[in-house]
Design a protein around this motif. Structure first.
Motif, PDB file in Angstrom:
ATOM      1  N   ARG A 103       9.010  -1.293  10.115  1.00 12.90           N
ATOM      2  CA  ARG A 103       8.772  -2.253  11.200  1.00 12.90           C
ATOM      3  C   ARG A 103       7.272  -2.535  11.375  1.00 12.90           C
ATOM      4  O   ARG A 103       6.854  -3.651  11.633  1.00 12.90           O
ATOM      5  N   ASP A 104       6.449  -1.489  11.225  1.00 14.98           N
ATOM      6  CA  ASP A 104       5.031  -1.627  11.576  1.00 14.98           C
ATOM      7  C   ASP A 104       4.105  -1.984  10.418  1.00 14.98           C
ATOM      8  O   ASP A 104       2.926  -2.268  10.652  1.00 14.98           O
ATOM      9  N   ALA A 105       4.587  -1.937   9.182  1.00  9.99           N
ATOM     10  CA  ALA A 105       3.687  -2.063   8.022  1.00  9.99           C
ATOM     11  C   ALA A 105       2.798  -3.304   8.115  1.00  9.99           C
ATOM     12  O   ALA A 105       1.575  -3.223   7.926  1.00  9.99           O
ATOM     13  N   GLU A 106       3.389  -4.436   8.440  1.00  5.98           N
ATOM     14  CA  GLU A 106       2.617  -5.687   8.477  1.00  5.98           C
ATOM     15  C   GLU A 106       1.537  -5.626   9.565  1.00  5.98           C
ATOM     16  O   GLU A 106       0.373  -5.979   9.324  1.00  5.98           O
ATOM     17  N   ALA A 107       1.914  -5.138  10.741  1.00  5.49           N
ATOM     18  CA  ALA A 107       0.944  -5.052  11.839  1.00  5.49           C
ATOM     19  C   ALA A 107      -0.157  -4.030  11.526  1.00  5.49           C
ATOM     20  O   ALA A 107      -1.322  -4.239  11.871  1.00  5.49           O
ATOM     21  N   LEU A 108       0.195  -2.960  10.846  1.00  9.59           N
ATOM     22  CA  LEU A 108      -0.822  -1.965  10.461  1.00  9.59           C
ATOM     23  C   LEU A 108      -1.826  -2.596   9.505  1.00  9.59           C
ATOM     24  O   LEU A 108      -3.039  -2.438   9.669  1.00  9.59           O
ATOM     25  N   LYS A 109      -1.306  -3.306   8.519  1.00  8.73           N
ATOM     26  CA  LYS A 109      -2.181  -3.988   7.550  1.00  8.73           C
ATOM     27  C   LYS A 109      -3.099  -4.963   8.271  1.00  8.73           C
ATOM     28  O   LYS A 109      -4.311  -4.972   8.069  1.00  8.73           O
ATOM     29  N   ARG A 139      15.502   4.675   6.153  1.00 12.06           N
ATOM     30  CA  ARG A 139      14.427   3.933   6.837  1.00 12.06           C
ATOM     31  C   ARG A 139      13.059   4.338   6.280  1.00 12.06           C
ATOM     32  O   ARG A 139      12.169   3.498   6.142  1.00 12.06           O
ATOM     33  N   VAL A 140      12.904   5.632   5.984  1.00 14.19           N
ATOM     34  CA  VAL A 140      11.634   6.091   5.417  1.00 14.19           C
ATOM     35  C   VAL A 140      11.390   5.436   4.061  1.00 14.19           C
ATOM     36  O   VAL A 140      10.313   4.912   3.801  1.00 14.19           O
ATOM     37  N   MET A 141      12.438   5.402   3.236  1.00 17.65           N
ATOM     38  CA  MET A 141      12.289   4.773   1.913  1.00 17.65           C
ATOM     39  C   MET A 141      11.993   3.276   2.050  1.00 17.65           C
ATOM     40  O   MET A 141      11.136   2.745   1.355  1.00 17.65           O
ATOM     41  N   ALA A 142      12.673   2.637   3.011  1.00 15.80           N
ATOM     42  CA  ALA A 142      12.434   1.195   3.238  1.00 15.80           C
ATOM     43  C   ALA A 142      11.011   0.979   3.740  1.00 15.80           C
ATOM     44  O   ALA A 142      10.363  -0.022   3.390  1.00 15.80           O
ATOM     45  N   GLY A 143      10.496   1.939   4.509  1.00 19.40           N
ATOM     46  CA  GLY A 143       9.121   1.841   5.011  1.00 19.40           C
ATOM     47  C   GLY A 143       8.105   1.906   3.877  1.00 19.40           C
ATOM     48  O   GLY A 143       7.124   1.153   3.867  1.00 19.40           O
ATOM     49  N   ILE A 144       8.362   2.781   2.912  1.00 25.94           N
ATOM     50  CA  ILE A 144       7.458   2.893   1.763  1.00 25.94           C
ATOM     51  C   ILE A 144       7.449   1.573   0.987  1.00 25.94           C
ATOM     52  O   ILE A 144       6.386   1.048   0.661  1.00 25.94           O
ATOM     53  N   ASP A 145       8.626   1.030   0.752  1.00 28.30           N
ATOM     54  CA  ASP A 145       8.708  -0.243   0.009  1.00 28.30           C
ATOM     55  C   ASP A 145       8.044  -1.373   0.789  1.00 28.30           C
ATOM     56  O   ASP A 145       7.368  -2.224   0.202  1.00 28.30           O
ATOM     57  N   ALA A 149       5.022  -3.775  -0.151  1.00 31.95           N
ATOM     58  CA  ALA A 149       5.229  -5.231  -0.158  1.00 31.95           C
ATOM     59  C   ALA A 149       4.139  -5.974   0.627  1.00 31.95           C
ATOM     60  O   ALA A 149       3.701  -7.050   0.219  1.00 31.95           O
ATOM     61  N   VAL A 150       3.660  -5.391   1.748  1.00 29.51           N
ATOM     62  CA  VAL A 150       2.649  -6.099   2.554  1.00 29.51           C
ATOM     63  C   VAL A 150       1.241  -5.880   2.004  1.00 29.51           C
ATOM     64  O   VAL A 150       0.264  -6.427   2.531  1.00 29.51           O
ATOM     65  N   GLY A 151       1.125  -5.034   0.962  1.00 25.63           N
ATOM     66  CA  GLY A 151      -0.161  -4.889   0.268  1.00 25.63           C
ATOM     67  C   GLY A 151      -1.122  -3.902   0.898  1.00 25.63           C
ATOM     68  O   GLY A 151      -2.344  -4.079   0.794  1.00 25.63           O
ATOM     69  N   ILE A 152      -0.606  -2.845   1.553  1.00 19.48           N
ATOM     70  CA  ILE A 152      -1.526  -1.804   2.022  1.00 19.48           C
ATOM     71  C   ILE A 152      -2.139  -1.157   0.785  1.00 19.48           C
ATOM     72  O   ILE A 152      -1.421  -0.815  -0.169  1.00 19.48           O
ATOM     73  N   ASP A 153      -3.485  -1.046   0.763  1.00 20.95           N
ATOM     74  CA  ASP A 153      -4.205  -0.710  -0.477  1.00 20.95           C
ATOM     75  C   ASP A 153      -3.743   0.574  -1.138  1.00 20.95           C
ATOM     76  O   ASP A 153      -3.490   0.616  -2.336  1.00 20.95           O
ATOM     77  N   ARG A 154      -3.702   1.656  -0.327  1.00 23.69           N
ATOM     78  CA  ARG A 154      -3.435   2.975  -0.930  1.00 23.69           C
ATOM     79  C   ARG A 154      -2.226   3.600  -0.242  1.00 23.69           C
ATOM     80  O   ARG A 154      -2.249   3.841   0.961  1.00 23.69           O
ATOM     81  N   ILE A 155      -1.214   3.842  -1.011  1.00 22.82           N
ATOM     82  CA  ILE A 155      -0.025   4.499  -0.469  1.00 22.82           C
ATOM     83  C   ILE A 155       0.187   5.797  -1.222  1.00 22.82           C
ATOM     84  O   ILE A 155       0.168   5.821  -2.458  1.00 22.82           O
ATOM     85  N   LYS A 156       0.326   6.856  -0.463  1.00 23.31           N
ATOM     86  CA  LYS A 156       0.503   8.168  -1.072  1.00 23.31           C
ATOM     87  C   LYS A 156       1.707   8.855  -0.454  1.00 23.31           C
ATOM     88  O   LYS A 156       2.080   8.566   0.685  1.00 23.31           O
ATOM     89  N   ILE A 157       2.288   9.747  -1.206  1.00 23.36           N
ATOM     90  CA  ILE A 157       3.393  10.562  -0.713  1.00 23.36           C
ATOM     91  C   ILE A 157       2.908  12.013  -0.675  1.00 23.36           C
ATOM     92  O   ILE A 157       2.300  12.487  -1.641  1.00 23.36           O
TER      93      ILE A 157
END
Ligand code: SF4
Length: 325
Positions: A103-109, A139-145, A149-157
């Motif tokens: 839900r928040d990925a776009e707003a975070l970016k 939901r967690v997996m969908a959040g990672i995707d 998708a919104v282009g957050i530069d660095r994604i780590k697990i």
């Protein structure tokens, strides 16, 4: 400009700021019985701005927002925007269990978040629920995707390596980064005040992962400026990387570059340290900035050369939610 250096010449360019100690998951190695604290009295947005301003003026350029689970704060996006606007902050990151990342990925970016670390210890819903006590695997997996998708530069697990739970699934975790440009890091389970029995049952060293990586042709990568303690590996057939965070490995603390501040304003010199310097009285007004900087620098003088986990001294960290890991 002053620079935050300790007696051993280490420079502290990285602040891990916990904005709440509340978490809505029940990870077995951290909060197996869920959050038990008083969910109030956390730093306000104004206090956070004053705090980060002081650290930035002392040479800190990377800030990581942590919890508990930081996104449980209703004003979390205000905090993100506020920290982003502080002069000198070049990199803004967060560590999350990702329950609302989709839900928040776009707003975070849009608010200036550069990097998101997602805690994920299992790659199927059953195991995920077993370890976290929570049912929101999808939901967690969908959040990672969505973050990808919104282009957050660095994604780590961040995956806590757990003997008898996920140490036999390393291949599956490697496969997870075959097509995803993500860095998945295995973190050695750390001893804290509350997890003796669990630690004894499930701790396994990072050597296990390194051996498998070496055997499969992965090559170590040079660390980037301001990076944390992970040693990362790359492979030509994989879009992502695999990393290892091994606090029990010799020399782990030599390159320590991070300080922590708790959600109520306590400066912690080490994750496995004792006590904290209370910064909150100096966060009340903007005109306390110089006094705050002096207080931070004098407190840093007390920092120890390393943790003493090997000697059974895990400090006074009851569980990682209390300091933001
Ligand atoms: S254990 Fe303490 S001294 Fe060592 S790297 Fe972590 S924070 Fe630094």
């Amino acid at each position: 400009m002053h620079t935050l250096r300790d007696r051993f010449g280490r420079r502290f360019s990285y602040l891990r700021l916990s904005v709440t100690d509340v978490c809505n998951f029940r990870c077995e190695y951290c909060l197996p019985n869920g959050y038990q604290g008083r969910p109030r009295g956390f730093l306000s947005v104004a206090e956070i701005r004053r705090l980060v301003t002081a650290f930035a003026q002392l040479g800190t350029f990377k800030v990581r927002l942590t919890g508990g689970e930081p996104s449980v704060r209703r004003d979390f996006l205000d905090i993100v925007r506020t920290v982003r606007e502080v002069p000198g902050v070049q990199r803004l990151a967060m560590t999350t269990n990702a329950y609302r990342l989709e839900r928040d990925a776009e707003a975070l970016k849009a608010s200036g978040m550069d990097a998101v670390n997602v805690s994920l210890d299992g790659l199927d819903a059953t195991q995920f629920q077993r370890i976290t006590g929570d049912r929101r695997f999808d939901r967690v997996m969908a959040g990672i995707d969505r973050a990808l998708a919104v282009g957050i530069d660095r994604i780590k697990i961040n995956t806590v390596l757990l003997k008898g739970l996920n140490d036999h699934q390393l291949g599956d975790f490697f496969e997870f980064v075959r097509t995803r440009p993500i860095s998945l890091r295995f973190i050695e389970l750390m001893r804290t005040g509350d997890n003796q029995a669990y630690f004894d049952r499930h701790h396994v060293g990072g050597e296990l992962v390194r051996t498998q990586l070496d055997g499969a042709g992965w090559q170590p990568c040079a660390p980037g400026r301001g990076d944390g303690p992970a040693v990362e590996y790359a492979h030509p057939d994989y879009a992502g990387r695999i990393g290892i965070i091994a606090p029990y490995a010799p020399g782990f603390c030599e390159g320590c570059n991070r300080l922590r501040v708790t959600a109520r304003g306590g400066l912690r010199l080490c994750l496995f340290g004792h006590g904290s310097a209370d910064l909150r009285p100096l966060l009340a007004r903007d005109d306390q900035l110089e006094a705050l900087k002096t207080h931070i620098m004098s407190a840093l003088f007390e920092k120890r050369p390393a943790h003493f986990l090997g000697q059974g001294d895990f400090g006074d960290t009851a569980h990682l939610a209390s300091t933001g890991g």
